[in-house]
Write an enzyme that holds these catalytic residues in place. Structure first.
Site, PDB file in Angstrom:
ATOM      1  N   VAL A 276      69.210  56.309 -25.093  1.00 57.81           N
ATOM      2  CA  VAL A 276      70.164  55.351 -25.359  1.00 57.81           C
ATOM      3  C   VAL A 276      70.989  56.800 -25.811  1.00 57.81           C
ATOM      4  O   VAL A 276      71.232  57.416 -27.359  1.00 57.81           O
ATOM      5  CB  VAL A 276      69.113  55.395 -27.530  1.00 57.81           C
ATOM      6  CG1 VAL A 276      68.771  54.176 -27.625  1.00 57.81           C
ATOM      7  CG2 VAL A 276      68.016  56.172 -27.349  1.00 57.81           C
ATOM      8  N   ALA A 326      77.816  66.680 -15.229  1.00 58.94           N
ATOM      9  CA  ALA A 326      76.807  67.819 -14.124  1.00 58.94           C
ATOM     10  C   ALA A 326      78.592  68.292 -13.883  1.00 58.94           C
ATOM     11  O   ALA A 326      78.792  69.641 -13.438  1.00 58.94           O
ATOM     12  CB  ALA A 326      76.103  67.184 -13.346  1.00 58.94           C
ATOM     13  N   HIS A 450      95.560  52.578   6.964  1.00 56.25           N
ATOM     14  CA  HIS A 450      95.113  50.873   7.066  1.00 56.25           C
ATOM     15  C   HIS A 450      94.004  50.633   8.029  1.00 56.25           C
ATOM     16  O   HIS A 450      94.540  50.897   9.950  1.00 56.25           O
ATOM     17  CB  HIS A 450      96.293  49.819   6.865  1.00 56.25           C
ATOM     18  CG  HIS A 450      96.110  48.477   7.350  1.00 56.25           C
ATOM     19  ND1 HIS A 450      95.882  47.325   6.680  1.00 56.25           N
ATOM     20  CD2 HIS A 450      95.797  47.281   8.424  1.00 56.25           C
ATOM     21  CE1 HIS A 450      95.048  46.080   6.725  1.00 56.25           C
ATOM     22  NE2 HIS A 450      95.512  46.605   8.165  1.00 56.25           N
TER      23      HIS A 450
HETATM   24  P1  FAD Z   1      70.541  70.858 -17.591  1.00 55.27           P
HETATM   25  O1  FAD Z   1      70.699  70.649 -16.432  1.00 55.27           O
HETATM   26  O2  FAD Z   1      69.921  69.936 -18.819  1.00 55.27           O
HETATM   27  O3  FAD Z   1      70.062  72.555 -16.778  1.00 55.27           O
HETATM   28  C1  FAD Z   1      69.137  73.467 -18.129  1.00 55.27           C
HETATM   29  C2  FAD Z   1      68.622  73.789 -17.818  1.00 55.27           C
HETATM   30  O4  FAD Z   1      68.022  75.184 -18.777  1.00 55.27           O
HETATM   31  C3  FAD Z   1      66.973  72.908 -17.564  1.00 55.27           C
HETATM   32  O5  FAD Z   1      66.371  73.023 -16.436  1.00 55.27           O
HETATM   33  C4  FAD Z   1      66.258  73.849 -18.378  1.00 55.27           C
HETATM   34  O6  FAD Z   1      64.638  73.768 -17.873  1.00 55.27           O
HETATM   35  C5  FAD Z   1      66.720  74.836 -19.002  1.00 55.27           C
HETATM   36  N1  FAD Z   1      66.268  76.034 -20.027  1.00 55.27           N
HETATM   37  C6  FAD Z   1      66.488  75.645 -21.411  1.00 55.27           C
HETATM   38  N2  FAD Z   1      66.226  75.735 -22.291  1.00 55.27           N
HETATM   39  C7  FAD Z   1      66.079  77.375 -21.688  1.00 55.27           C
HETATM   40  C8  FAD Z   1      65.425  78.104 -21.853  1.00 55.27           C
HETATM   41  N3  FAD Z   1      65.112  78.728 -23.808  1.00 55.27           N
HETATM   42  N4  FAD Z   1      65.215  79.517 -21.320  1.00 55.27           N
HETATM   43  C9  FAD Z   1      64.921  79.185 -19.689  1.00 55.27           C
HETATM   44  N5  FAD Z   1      65.731  78.020 -19.377  1.00 55.27           N
HETATM   45  C10 FAD Z   1      65.740  77.127 -20.883  1.00 55.27           C
HETATM   46  N6  FAD Z   1      75.624  63.099 -14.840  1.00 55.27           N
HETATM   47  C11 FAD Z   1      76.361  63.280 -13.275  1.00 55.27           C
HETATM   48  O7  FAD Z   1      77.740  64.041 -13.621  1.00 55.27           O
HETATM   49  N7  FAD Z   1      76.758  62.409 -12.623  1.00 55.27           N
HETATM   50  C12 FAD Z   1      75.674  61.786 -12.457  1.00 55.27           C
HETATM   51  O8  FAD Z   1      75.394  60.870 -11.424  1.00 55.27           O
HETATM   52  C13 FAD Z   1      74.219  61.898 -13.383  1.00 55.27           C
HETATM   53  N8  FAD Z   1      73.512  61.807 -13.840  1.00 55.27           N
HETATM   54  C14 FAD Z   1      71.959  61.479 -14.527  1.00 55.27           C
HETATM   55  C15 FAD Z   1      71.004  60.349 -13.891  1.00 55.27           C
HETATM   56  C16 FAD Z   1      70.545  60.837 -14.999  1.00 55.27           C
HETATM   57  C17 FAD Z   1      68.880  59.699 -15.663  1.00 55.27           C
HETATM   58  C18 FAD Z   1      69.757  61.981 -16.376  1.00 55.27           C
HETATM   59  C19 FAD Z   1      69.091  61.947 -17.557  1.00 55.27           C
HETATM   60  C20 FAD Z   1      71.402  62.733 -16.494  1.00 55.27           C
HETATM   61  C21 FAD Z   1      72.509  62.292 -15.717  1.00 55.27           C
HETATM   62  N9  FAD Z   1      73.718  63.226 -15.224  1.00 55.27           N
HETATM   63  C22 FAD Z   1      74.083  62.737 -14.561  1.00 55.27           C
HETATM   64  C23 FAD Z   1      74.050  64.089 -16.766  1.00 55.27           C
HETATM   65  C24 FAD Z   1      73.571  65.394 -15.529  1.00 55.27           C
HETATM   66  O9  FAD Z   1      72.535  66.070 -15.207  1.00 55.27           O
HETATM   67  C25 FAD Z   1      73.816  66.842 -16.620  1.00 55.27           C
HETATM   68  O10 FAD Z   1      74.993  66.334 -17.699  1.00 55.27           O
HETATM   69  C26 FAD Z   1      74.032  68.060 -16.829  1.00 55.27           C
HETATM   70  O11 FAD Z   1      72.785  68.070 -15.210  1.00 55.27           O
HETATM   71  C27 FAD Z   1      73.987  69.445 -17.443  1.00 55.27           C
HETATM   72  O12 FAD Z   1      74.380  70.428 -16.791  1.00 55.27           O
HETATM   73  P2  FAD Z   1      73.741  71.770 -17.947  1.00 55.27           P
HETATM   74  O13 FAD Z   1      73.905  72.548 -16.653  1.00 55.27           O
HETATM   75  O14 FAD Z   1      74.778  71.386 -18.603  1.00 55.27           O
HETATM   76  O15 FAD Z   1      72.021  71.083 -18.031  1.00 55.27           O
HETATM   77  P1  NAD Z   2      74.964  56.489 -22.651  1.00 57.24           P
HETATM   78  O1  NAD Z   2      75.467  56.955 -23.993  1.00 57.24           O
HETATM   79  O2  NAD Z   2      75.426  56.616 -21.892  1.00 57.24           O
HETATM   80  O3  NAD Z   2      74.741  55.086 -23.469  1.00 57.24           O
HETATM   81  C1  NAD Z   2      73.861  54.534 -24.355  1.00 57.24           C
HETATM   82  C2  NAD Z   2      73.716  53.502 -25.134  1.00 57.24           C
HETATM   83  O4  NAD Z   2      72.720  52.845 -25.523  1.00 57.24           O
HETATM   84  C3  NAD Z   2      75.002  52.977 -25.585  1.00 57.24           C
HETATM   85  O5  NAD Z   2      75.987  52.404 -24.794  1.00 57.24           O
HETATM   86  C4  NAD Z   2      74.492  52.433 -26.726  1.00 57.24           C
HETATM   87  O6  NAD Z   2      75.576  51.773 -27.889  1.00 57.24           O
HETATM   88  C5  NAD Z   2      73.477  52.315 -27.418  1.00 57.24           C
HETATM   89  N1  NAD Z   2      72.274  52.691 -28.161  1.00 57.24           N
HETATM   90  C6  NAD Z   2      72.345  53.709 -29.350  1.00 57.24           C
HETATM   91  N2  NAD Z   2      71.427  53.452 -29.777  1.00 57.24           N
HETATM   92  C7  NAD Z   2      70.416  52.212 -29.585  1.00 57.24           C
HETATM   93  C8  NAD Z   2      69.589  51.266 -30.001  1.00 57.24           C
HETATM   94  N3  NAD Z   2      69.500  51.678 -30.982  1.00 57.24           N
HETATM   95  N4  NAD Z   2      69.339  50.128 -29.582  1.00 57.24           N
HETATM   96  C9  NAD Z   2      70.220  49.600 -28.214  1.00 57.24           C
HETATM   97  N5  NAD Z   2      71.207  50.107 -27.993  1.00 57.24           N
HETATM   98  C10 NAD Z   2      71.422  51.848 -28.054  1.00 57.24           C
HETATM   99  O7  NAD Z   2      73.620  57.292 -22.755  1.00 57.24           O
HETATM  100  P2  NAD Z   2      72.619  57.360 -21.700  1.00 57.24           P
HETATM  101  O8  NAD Z   2      72.490  56.160 -20.808  1.00 57.24           O
HETATM  102  O9  NAD Z   2      70.980  57.856 -22.377  1.00 57.24           O
HETATM  103  O10 NAD Z   2      72.508  58.025 -20.214  1.00 57.24           O
HETATM  104  C11 NAD Z   2      72.708  60.003 -21.128  1.00 57.24           C
HETATM  105  C12 NAD Z   2      74.069  60.767 -20.784  1.00 57.24           C
HETATM  106  O11 NAD Z   2      73.785  61.202 -19.469  1.00 57.24           O
HETATM  107  C13 NAD Z   2      75.097  60.477 -20.865  1.00 57.24           C
HETATM  108  O12 NAD Z   2      75.545  60.995 -21.777  1.00 57.24           O
HETATM  109  C14 NAD Z   2      75.761  60.110 -19.790  1.00 57.24           C
HETATM  110  O13 NAD Z   2      77.049  60.476 -19.336  1.00 57.24           O
HETATM  111  C15 NAD Z   2      74.163  61.423 -18.075  1.00 57.24           C
HETATM  112  N6  NAD Z   2      74.487  60.788 -17.021  1.00 57.24           N
HETATM  113  C16 NAD Z   2      75.636  60.400 -16.700  1.00 57.24           C
HETATM  114  C17 NAD Z   2      75.317  59.465 -15.210  1.00 57.24           C
HETATM  115  C18 NAD Z   2      76.521  58.958 -14.125  1.00 57.24           C
HETATM  116  O14 NAD Z   2      77.468  59.848 -14.774  1.00 57.24           O
HETATM  117  N7  NAD Z   2      76.137  57.972 -14.123  1.00 57.24           N
HETATM  118  C19 NAD Z   2      74.499  58.550 -15.245  1.00 57.24           C
HETATM  119  C20 NAD Z   2      73.526  58.952 -16.189  1.00 57.24           C
HETATM  120  C21 NAD Z   2      73.163  59.757 -16.992  1.00 57.24           C
END
Ligand code: FAD
Ligand code: NAD
Length: 477
Positions: A276, A326, A450
């Site tokens: 969520v 990311a 194409h």
């Molecule tokens: P993070 O990747 O969260 O890295 C932060 C790091 O800091 C962590 O490893 C943590 O251990 C470390 N850390 C935290 N506090 C401390 C501390 N005090 N000391 C030392 N280390 C610390 N985004 C996309 O763009 N495309 C996608 O396809 C996509 N798919 C996703 C799928 C899933 C299932 C999830 C959960 C997320 C996905 N995301 C995707 C989102 C993406 O992973 C994040 O937006 C991205 O990793 C954020 O990068 P960041 O460097 O800000 O933080």
């Molecule tokens: P999200 O914000 O994409 O979706 C959460 C959904 O849950 C929303 O549609 C919201 O209305 C719904 N929701 C919230 N509370 C709820 C409840 N109590 N019951 C039912 N529905 C509820 O969040 P996510 O899917 O958890 O992803 C988290 C973040 O990770 C996103 O910000 C996304 O950008 C990032 N992410 C990105 C990718 C990608 O770029 N392909 C893939 C995975 C995750």
């Protein structure tokens, strides 16, 4: 510690490690503090490489092959025998991909002369950084600059407490030891649709609960309508306006209680994924007197260039405002470092792409038709379907469309919205065009190869002015 660092980065995710590498390229002496232990080993790459983008895409790719092998080959005249799923091998491949990439980041840091400090970092007053190693040794570093990049964690909801067994978050949903027969997904956002699709393709009956009254409320309405139709046809049971009120565990089953259209309902599952949203993670990151200001939502407050309330301290990625993606984190990391170095770097937040990696994929950049209209812009749009594209038909991969949103007065391209094959790559054409402040006419005048999927981009641009070639253009009102 005797070493003096110019820059200390706290967090080795995509934001943090890219910042560290760019800083090393510019001649800084850099340390990157990362505390993550993944599967028993210290690991770089953050959420993205360990439990986010990469493992989820590995599962999406494997599960797509599994489904396509079963259902898509017959029309090509290819007959297979029994197609069997070896889930342990599928998951092990995903782990191998993760290991390769996280190990690769460690190699990049080493090769760039960056010190990876394995443990926890905390910002103290006066821009100092306390580092506590995994072994428990404490050191205080006094760098010239600090970048906070500690990322985010999943949001928990009290109505569905995660136990990582029956009720899991996105990390648990990457590791189911067997395919659940009945899978409930709370939240029809990016994670719910991607991981819901993975397990559906592998054989689960998947129900997705979305609390809001619309599907992908922030996306372009035509896109979300088409995309919902496609996903539903694939077998995802998407329940809109379904507010989860509670969960109950009985033995190995989870009952989800929800309300929809004013009615109380229940449904029983073998596993439930809670997805969520995510929230910024700053636990233990900031000493009380660090001087860093947080927003009401717990994000670190920054200006347009990721500078915090403390001079010389920047914050990037999921820890700060903007989409949790990311590529956004990476570009902010590079921008922060280049700013420190004196360059006028900036991130164009208007052209950050969004992608959902299902099949077909959904992707968009810029304004939706609704957003542009709400801003008072007189809008013109053009749409063209993959169903009339030779390459898509040849590949039997022809669902969806490309849609452009443009300013009717200036012809400037404002947004691009794609559901379809290779949408995650095709969307970059719109992103680049928007970066160059392209008009629709610019795209119309270009020669597209194409037969390619990208020809749909050309046709959609032509369709804005009612002149697509492979369609009967209807006069617009
Ligand atoms: P993070 O990747 O969260 O890295 C932060 C790091 O800091 C962590 O490893 C943590 O251990 C470390 N850390 C935290 N506090 C401390 C501390 N005090 N000391 C030392 N280390 C610390 N985004 C996309 O763009 N495309 C996608 O396809 C996509 N798919 C996703 C799928 C899933 C299932 C999830 C959960 C997320 C996905 N995301 C995707 C989102 C993406 O992973 C994040 O937006 C991205 O990793 C954020 O990068 P960041 O460097 O800000 O933080
Ligand atoms: P999200 O914000 O994409 O979706 C959460 C959904 O849950 C929303 O549609 C919201 O209305 C719904 N929701 C919230 N509370 C709820 C409840 N109590 N019951 C039912 N529905 C509820 O969040 P996510 O899917 O958890 O992803 C988290 C973040 O990770 C996103 O910000 C996304 O950008 C990032 N992410 C990105 C990718 C990608 O770029 N392909 C893939 C995975 C995750």
């Amino acid at each position: 510690m005797s070493q003096q660092f110019d820059l200390v980065v706290i967090g080795g995710g995509p934001g943090g490690y890219e910042a560290a590498i760019r800083a090393a390229q510019l001649g800084f002496k850099v340390a990157c503090i990362e505390k993550r232990i993944h599967k028993g080993k210290p690991s770089l790459g953050g959420t993205c490489l360990n439990v986010g983008c990469i493992p989820s895409k590995a599962l999406l790719d494997s599960s797509h092959r599994y489904e396509a092998t079963q259902h898509d080959l017959a029309e090509h005249g290819i007959t297979t025998g029994d197609v069997k799923l070896d889930l342990a091998t599928l998951l092990a491949r995903k782990d191998k991909v993760v290991d390769g990439l996280t190990g690769g980041v460690a190699g990049l840091l080493k090769g760039n002369g960056i010190e990876w400090l394995q443990g926890t970092g905390k910002l103290l007053a006066g821009k100092k950084v306390e580092f506590v190693s995994h072994a428990g040794e404490t050191q205080v570093l006094e760098p010239k600059y600090v970048i906070l990049a500690s990322g985010s964690v999943p949001v928990n909801i009290p109505v569905a407490p995660v136990d990582q067994d029956l009720i899991v978050d996105s990390t648990g949903a990457l590791e189911f030891p067997e395919v659940p027969k009945r899978l409930g997904v709370i939240g029809a956002g990016v994670i719910g649709l991607e991981l819901g699709s993975v397990w559906r393709r592998l054989g689960a009956e998947v129900t997705v609960f979305e609390a809001m009254d619309s599907f992908l409320g922030l996306a372009d309405k035509e896109l979300s309508k088409e995309y919902q139709k496609i996903l539903t046809k694939q077998g995802l049971d998407i329940q809109i306006g379904a507010k989860v009120a509670g969960t109950e565990i009985n033995g190995r089953e989870v009952t989800v209680k929800f309300t929809q259209n004013g009615e109380d309902k229940t449904q029983v599952f073998d596993k439930v994924i809670v997805c969520v949203g995510r929230k910024a993670y700053a636990e233990g990151l900031l000493a009380e007197d660090s001087g860093i200001k947080l927003t009401e939502r717990g994000l670190v407050e920054v200006n347009d260039y990721c500078l915090t309330s403390v001079e010389g301290v920047y914050a990037i990625g999921d820890l700060v405002r903007g989409p949790m993606l990311a590529h956004k984190a990476m570009e902010e990391g590079v921008m922060a470092v280049e700013r420190i170095h004196g360059h006028a770097a900036q991130v164009n937040y208007d052209t950050i792409i969004s992608v959902i990696y299902t099949h077909p994929e959904a992707a968009w950049v810029g304004m939706t038709e609704q957003q542009a209209t709400e801003k008072g812009i007189e809008v013109k749009t053009g749409k063209f379907g993959f169903a009339a594209n030779g390459r898509a038909l040849a590949a039997a991969d022809n669902q969806g469309f490309v849609k452009f949103v443009a300013d009717a007065k200036t012809d400037r391209l404002l947004g691009m919205h794609v559901v379809g094959p290779n949408a995650s790559d095709i969307i970059h054409q719109g992103m680049i065009a928007m970066e160059f402040v392209s008009s629709v006419e610019d795209l119309q005048l270009m020669t597209f190869g194409h037969p390619t999927f990208s020809e749909v981009v050309h046709e959609a641009a032509l369709a804005v002015d009612n002149r697509a070639i492979h369609a009967i253009n209807r006069k617009k009102k």
